[in-house]
Write a protein that holds these residues in place. Structure first.
Motif, PDB file in Angstrom:
ATOM      1  N   GLN A  82       0.930   5.565   0.944  1.00 44.85           N
ATOM      2  CA  GLN A  82       0.263   6.699   1.576  1.00 44.85           C
ATOM      3  C   GLN A  82       1.073   7.957   1.277  1.00 44.85           C
ATOM      4  O   GLN A  82       2.169   8.156   1.834  1.00 44.85           O
TER       5      GLN A  82
ATOM      6  N   TYR B  54       0.859  -1.183   0.000  1.00 45.47           N
ATOM      7  CA  TYR B  54       0.000   0.000   0.000  1.00 45.47           C
ATOM      8  C   TYR B  54       0.892   1.229   0.000  1.00 45.47           C
ATOM      9  O   TYR B  54       2.070   1.180   0.368  1.00 45.47           O
TER      10      TYR B  54
ATOM     11  N   MET C 135       4.896   7.130   1.740  1.00 43.91           N
ATOM     12  CA  MET C 135       5.163   6.034   2.668  1.00 43.91           C
ATOM     13  C   MET C 135       4.609   4.775   2.027  1.00 43.91           C
ATOM     14  O   MET C 135       3.451   4.753   1.600  1.00 43.91           O
TER      15      MET C 135
ATOM     16  N   GLN D 250      -2.442  11.929   3.244  1.00 44.76           N
ATOM     17  CA  GLN D 250      -3.583  11.407   2.518  1.00 44.76           C
ATOM     18  C   GLN D 250      -3.935  10.000   2.994  1.00 44.76           C
ATOM     19  O   GLN D 250      -3.331   9.471   3.926  1.00 44.76           O
ATOM     20  N   LYS D 251      -4.912   9.416   2.338  1.00 41.35           N
ATOM     21  CA  LYS D 251      -5.348   8.099   2.778  1.00 41.35           C
ATOM     22  C   LYS D 251      -4.419   7.018   2.247  1.00 41.35           C
ATOM     23  O   LYS D 251      -3.592   7.243   1.367  1.00 41.35           O
ATOM     24  N   VAL D 252      -4.589   5.844   2.791  1.00 37.86           N
ATOM     25  CA  VAL D 252      -3.795   4.691   2.389  1.00 37.86           C
ATOM     26  C   VAL D 252      -4.418   4.086   1.128  1.00 37.86           C
ATOM     27  O   VAL D 252      -5.617   3.823   1.088  1.00 37.86           O
TER      28      VAL D 252
ATOM     29  N   PHE E 105       3.740   0.864   2.583  1.00 36.92           N
ATOM     30  CA  PHE E 105       3.473  -0.133   3.613  1.00 36.92           C
ATOM     31  C   PHE E 105       3.365  -1.517   2.992  1.00 36.92           C
ATOM     32  O   PHE E 105       2.658  -1.715   2.005  1.00 36.92           O
TER      33      PHE E 105
ATOM     34  N   GLU F 282       3.223   4.012  11.885  1.00 35.78           N
ATOM     35  CA  GLU F 282       2.809   2.645  11.544  1.00 35.78           C
ATOM     36  C   GLU F 282       1.290   2.519  11.574  1.00 35.78           C
ATOM     37  O   GLU F 282       0.594   3.364  12.130  1.00 35.78           O
TER      38      GLU F 282
ATOM     39  N   GLY G  61     -10.847   4.624   4.199  1.00 33.51           N
ATOM     40  CA  GLY G  61     -11.400   5.957   4.243  1.00 33.51           C
ATOM     41  C   GLY G  61     -10.281   6.986   4.333  1.00 33.51           C
ATOM     42  O   GLY G  61      -9.096   6.636   4.380  1.00 33.51           O
TER      43      GLY G  61
ATOM     44  N   PHE H   1      -4.308   1.129  -1.970  1.00 34.54           N
ATOM     45  CA  PHE H   1      -3.898  -0.215  -2.356  1.00 34.54           C
ATOM     46  C   PHE H   1      -3.059  -0.162  -3.626  1.00 34.54           C
ATOM     47  O   PHE H   1      -3.398   0.534  -4.575  1.00 34.54           O
TER      48      PHE H   1
ATOM     49  N   PHE I  87       0.265  -4.675   9.204  1.00 36.53           N
ATOM     50  CA  PHE I  87       1.136  -3.793   8.434  1.00 36.53           C
ATOM     51  C   PHE I  87       2.508  -3.650   9.075  1.00 36.53           C
ATOM     52  O   PHE I  87       2.643  -3.686  10.303  1.00 36.53           O
ATOM     53  N   GLY I  88       3.491  -3.462   8.208  1.00 36.59           N
ATOM     54  CA  GLY I  88       4.814  -3.090   8.674  1.00 36.59           C
ATOM     55  C   GLY I  88       4.849  -1.628   9.072  1.00 36.59           C
ATOM     56  O   GLY I  88       3.851  -0.915   8.945  1.00 36.59           O
ATOM     57  N   GLN I  89       5.991  -1.187   9.530  1.00 39.73           N
ATOM     58  CA  GLN I  89       6.124   0.181  10.019  1.00 39.73           C
ATOM     59  C   GLN I  89       6.282   1.181   8.884  1.00 39.73           C
ATOM     60  O   GLN I  89       6.241   2.386   9.107  1.00 39.73           O
TER      61      GLN I  89
ATOM     62  N   PHE J 105      -8.198   5.085  10.742  1.00 33.95           N
ATOM     63  CA  PHE J 105      -8.718   4.736   9.428  1.00 33.95           C
ATOM     64  C   PHE J 105      -9.722   3.606   9.542  1.00 33.95           C
ATOM     65  O   PHE J 105      -9.478   2.596  10.221  1.00 33.95           O
TER      66      PHE J 105
END
Lengths: 116, 116
Positions: free
Chosen positions: A37, A35, A89, A41-43, A91, B44, B107, A45, A107-109, B91
Protein backbone atom coordinates in the motif's frame (compact mmCIF):
# COMPACT_ATOMS: atom_id res chain seq x y z
CA UNK A 1 -6.47 -15.00 19.24
CA UNK A 2 -4.03 -16.10 16.55
CA UNK A 3 -2.58 -13.30 14.48
CA UNK A 4 -0.17 -12.60 11.67
CA UNK A 5 2.97 -10.90 12.93
CA UNK A 6 5.39 -8.85 10.86
CA UNK A 7 8.86 -7.56 11.60
CA UNK A 8 10.19 -4.96 11.55
CA UNK A 9 7.36 -2.46 11.89
CA UNK A 10 9.45 0.18 10.15
CA UNK A 11 12.50 -0.24 7.90
CA UNK A 12 14.57 2.55 6.46
CA UNK A 13 17.01 1.59 3.74
CA UNK A 14 19.19 3.27 1.17
CA UNK A 15 18.35 2.99 -2.48
CA UNK A 16 20.00 -0.04 -4.01
CA UNK A 17 20.16 -1.99 -0.79
CA UNK A 18 18.49 -5.33 -0.20
CA UNK A 19 15.77 -5.66 2.41
CA UNK A 20 14.00 -8.67 3.86
CA UNK A 21 10.58 -8.27 5.36
CA UNK A 22 9.54 -11.01 7.71
CA UNK A 23 6.19 -12.50 8.56
CA UNK A 24 4.87 -15.26 10.75
CA UNK A 25 1.47 -16.37 9.39
CA UNK A 26 -1.23 -17.96 11.50
CA UNK A 27 -0.08 -21.47 12.24
CA UNK A 28 -2.81 -23.57 10.62
CA UNK A 29 -3.06 -21.41 7.51
CA UNK A 30 -1.93 -22.76 4.16
CA UNK A 31 -2.07 -19.72 1.87
CA UNK A 32 0.24 -16.78 2.25
CA UNK A 33 0.29 -13.38 0.61
CA UNK A 34 2.13 -10.12 0.33
CA UNK A 35 0.35 -6.86 -0.46
CA UNK A 36 1.60 -3.33 -0.81
CA UNK A 37 0.00 0.00 0.00
CA UNK A 38 1.65 3.18 -1.19
CA UNK A 39 0.78 6.01 1.16
CA UNK A 40 -2.81 7.13 0.75
CA UNK A 41 -3.56 4.61 -1.97
CA UNK A 42 -5.32 1.30 -2.22
CA UNK A 43 -3.94 -2.05 -1.20
CA UNK A 44 -2.30 -3.88 -4.12
CA UNK A 45 -1.68 -7.60 -4.48
CA UNK A 46 1.93 -8.65 -4.94
CA UNK A 47 2.12 -12.41 -4.64
CA UNK A 48 0.41 -15.50 -3.29
CA UNK A 49 2.20 -18.60 -2.07
CA UNK A 50 0.92 -22.11 -1.51
CA UNK A 51 2.57 -25.47 -1.07
CA UNK A 52 6.01 -23.90 -1.11
CA UNK A 53 5.65 -22.17 -4.41
CA UNK A 54 4.30 -18.99 -5.90
CA UNK A 55 0.74 -19.52 -7.10
CA UNK A 56 0.23 -16.07 -8.57
CA UNK A 57 2.13 -12.82 -8.83
CA UNK A 58 1.21 -9.38 -10.05
CA UNK A 59 3.00 -7.16 -12.54
CA UNK A 60 4.51 -5.29 -9.61
CA UNK A 61 6.29 -8.44 -8.47
CA UNK A 62 9.19 -8.30 -10.87
CA UNK A 63 12.62 -9.89 -10.71
CA UNK A 64 13.76 -7.74 -7.82
CA UNK A 65 11.20 -9.39 -5.56
CA UNK A 66 11.27 -12.88 -4.15
CA UNK A 67 9.46 -14.80 -1.45
CA UNK A 68 10.50 -17.70 0.66
CA UNK A 69 9.20 -19.90 3.41
CA UNK A 70 12.52 -20.94 4.91
CA UNK A 71 11.03 -23.00 7.73
CA UNK A 72 7.63 -24.05 8.99
CA UNK A 73 6.70 -20.68 10.44
CA UNK A 74 8.30 -17.75 8.60
CA UNK A 75 7.36 -16.21 5.29
CA UNK A 76 9.69 -13.58 3.87
CA UNK A 77 9.64 -10.98 1.14
CA UNK A 78 13.00 -9.94 -0.26
CA UNK A 79 13.56 -6.84 -2.35
CA UNK A 80 16.95 -7.15 -3.95
CA UNK A 81 17.81 -3.63 -5.00
CA UNK A 82 15.40 -1.14 -3.55
CA UNK A 83 14.16 1.87 -5.45
CA UNK A 84 12.57 5.04 -4.16
CA UNK A 85 9.21 3.91 -5.52
CA UNK A 86 9.34 0.78 -3.35
CA UNK A 87 8.56 2.97 -0.36
CA UNK A 88 5.24 1.70 0.93
CA UNK A 89 3.52 -0.28 3.63
CA UNK A 90 3.94 -3.97 3.02
CA UNK A 91 1.33 -6.31 4.42
CA UNK A 92 1.66 -10.01 4.92
CA UNK A 93 -1.54 -12.04 5.07
CA UNK A 94 -2.59 -15.63 5.41
CA UNK A 95 -5.75 -17.65 4.96
CA UNK A 96 -6.78 -21.12 5.95
CA UNK A 97 -8.40 -21.89 2.63
CA UNK A 98 -9.55 -20.25 -0.56
CA UNK A 99 -12.79 -22.06 -1.39
CA UNK A 100 -16.20 -21.52 0.14
CA UNK A 101 -15.34 -21.25 3.80
CA UNK A 102 -12.45 -19.85 5.77
CA UNK A 103 -11.32 -17.88 2.76
CA UNK A 104 -10.81 -14.64 4.59
CA UNK A 105 -7.26 -13.37 4.69
CA UNK A 106 -5.94 -12.06 7.97
CA UNK A 107 -3.37 -9.33 7.71
CA UNK A 108 -0.37 -8.43 9.78
CA UNK A 109 0.14 -4.94 11.12
CA UNK A 110 2.41 -4.10 8.20
CA UNK A 111 6.01 -3.07 7.67
CA UNK A 112 6.53 0.50 6.58
CA UNK A 113 9.45 0.53 4.16
CA UNK A 114 11.12 3.86 3.49
CA UNK A 115 13.75 3.99 0.76
CA UNK A 116 16.02 7.04 0.91
CA UNK B 1 -12.05 -7.99 -15.75
CA UNK B 2 -12.35 -7.88 -12.01
CA UNK B 3 -12.76 -4.50 -10.40
CA UNK B 4 -13.99 -2.95 -7.17
CA UNK B 5 -15.26 0.61 -7.04
CA UNK B 6 -15.78 2.62 -3.90
CA UNK B 7 -17.04 5.88 -5.27
CA UNK B 8 -17.07 7.69 -1.93
CA UNK B 9 -13.57 8.91 -1.21
CA UNK B 10 -14.36 10.57 2.09
CA UNK B 11 -17.42 10.71 4.31
CA UNK B 12 -17.81 12.87 7.37
CA UNK B 13 -20.62 12.35 9.85
CA UNK B 14 -21.45 13.40 13.36
CA UNK B 15 -21.48 10.78 16.06
CA UNK B 16 -24.70 8.73 16.29
CA UNK B 17 -25.54 9.27 12.64
CA UNK B 18 -26.01 6.24 10.42
CA UNK B 19 -23.65 5.98 7.46
CA UNK B 20 -23.54 3.69 4.43
CA UNK B 21 -20.37 2.92 2.53
CA UNK B 22 -20.92 1.87 -1.06
CA UNK B 23 -19.12 -0.88 -2.92
CA UNK B 24 -19.72 -1.94 -6.51
CA UNK B 25 -17.84 -4.84 -8.04
CA UNK B 26 -17.27 -6.31 -11.47
CA UNK B 27 -16.52 -9.92 -12.21
CA UNK B 28 -17.31 -12.50 -14.87
CA UNK B 29 -17.17 -15.34 -12.40
CA UNK B 30 -20.36 -16.86 -11.07
CA UNK B 31 -18.62 -17.79 -7.85
CA UNK B 32 -16.79 -15.08 -5.98
CA UNK B 33 -16.20 -13.73 -2.50
CA UNK B 34 -16.60 -10.23 -1.15
CA UNK B 35 -14.91 -8.75 1.89
CA UNK B 36 -14.80 -5.61 3.96
CA UNK B 37 -11.69 -4.54 5.83
CA UNK B 38 -11.16 -1.67 8.24
CA UNK B 39 -7.89 0.28 8.39
CA UNK B 40 -7.78 2.42 11.52
CA UNK B 41 -5.25 5.26 11.89
CA UNK B 42 -2.77 2.77 13.36
CA UNK B 43 -2.51 1.23 9.89
CA UNK B 44 -3.37 -2.44 10.25
CA UNK B 45 -6.03 -4.10 8.12
CA UNK B 46 -8.82 -5.65 10.14
CA UNK B 47 -11.12 -8.22 8.59
CA UNK B 48 -14.80 -7.41 9.09
CA UNK B 49 -16.87 -9.74 6.93
CA UNK B 50 -16.84 -12.23 4.07
CA UNK B 51 -19.80 -12.89 1.84
CA UNK B 52 -19.93 -15.70 -0.72
CA UNK B 53 -21.69 -15.04 -4.02
CA UNK B 54 -24.04 -17.96 -3.52
CA UNK B 55 -25.22 -16.60 -0.18
CA UNK B 56 -27.26 -13.45 -0.65
CA UNK B 57 -28.46 -13.30 2.91
CA UNK B 58 -27.74 -9.94 4.46
CA UNK B 59 -25.91 -9.85 7.73
CA UNK B 60 -26.03 -7.78 10.87
CA UNK B 61 -23.36 -7.73 13.52
CA UNK B 62 -24.05 -5.26 16.27
CA UNK B 63 -24.01 -1.79 14.74
CA UNK B 64 -22.70 -3.12 11.44
CA UNK B 65 -24.82 -4.47 8.62
CA UNK B 66 -24.10 -5.49 5.08
CA UNK B 67 -26.43 -5.47 2.09
CA UNK B 68 -25.41 -7.79 -0.74
CA UNK B 69 -27.33 -7.24 -3.99
CA UNK B 70 -26.21 -9.43 -6.89
CA UNK B 71 -28.65 -7.70 -9.24
CA UNK B 72 -26.75 -4.44 -8.87
CA UNK B 73 -23.34 -5.96 -8.10
CA UNK B 74 -23.17 -4.10 -4.84
CA UNK B 75 -22.06 -4.98 -1.34
CA UNK B 76 -22.79 -1.97 0.84
CA UNK B 77 -21.82 -1.53 4.45
CA UNK B 78 -23.89 0.40 6.97
CA UNK B 79 -22.79 1.57 10.38
CA UNK B 80 -25.68 2.44 12.65
CA UNK B 81 -25.24 5.03 15.38
CA UNK B 82 -21.66 5.77 14.37
CA UNK B 83 -18.99 6.35 16.98
CA UNK B 84 -15.70 8.21 16.91
CA UNK B 85 -13.89 4.86 17.05
CA UNK B 86 -15.41 3.99 13.69
CA UNK B 87 -13.18 6.61 12.08
CA UNK B 88 -10.99 4.70 9.65
CA UNK B 89 -10.47 3.83 6.02
CA UNK B 90 -12.77 1.05 4.90
CA UNK B 91 -11.86 -1.20 2.00
CA UNK B 92 -14.13 -3.46 0.00
CA UNK B 93 -12.39 -6.37 -1.73
CA UNK B 94 -13.24 -9.10 -4.23
CA UNK B 95 -11.83 -12.55 -4.81
CA UNK B 96 -12.86 -14.47 -7.88
CA UNK B 97 -13.74 -18.10 -7.49
CA UNK B 98 -12.00 -19.18 -10.67
CA UNK B 99 -8.63 -18.24 -9.28
CA UNK B 100 -6.76 -20.75 -7.22
CA UNK B 101 -4.64 -18.25 -5.40
CA UNK B 102 -6.78 -16.28 -2.99
CA UNK B 103 -5.78 -12.97 -4.55
CA UNK B 104 -7.84 -10.02 -3.34
CA UNK B 105 -8.68 -7.02 -5.46
CA UNK B 106 -9.28 -3.98 -3.30
CA UNK B 107 -11.29 -0.88 -3.93
CA UNK B 108 -9.78 2.55 -3.40
CA UNK B 109 -11.15 2.78 0.09
CA UNK B 110 -13.53 5.19 1.79
CA UNK B 111 -12.23 7.38 4.57
CA UNK B 112 -14.86 7.74 7.27
CA UNK B 113 -14.53 10.53 9.79
CA UNK B 114 -16.90 10.48 12.70
CA UNK B 115 -16.93 13.73 14.61
CA UNK B 116 -17.99 13.94 18.25
Amino acid sequence: EPEVTQTPSHQVTQMGQEVILRCVPISNHLYFYWYRQILGQKVEFLVSFYNNEISEKSEIFDDQFSVERPDGSNFTLKIRSTKLEDSAMYFCASSEGIFEVNTEAFFGQGTRLTVV
Amino acid sequence: AQKVTQAQTEISVVEKEDVTLDCVYETRDTTYYLFWYKQPPSGELVFLIRRNSFDEQNEISGRYSWNFQKSTSSFNFTITASQVVDSAVYFCALREGSGNTGKLIFGQGTTLQVKP
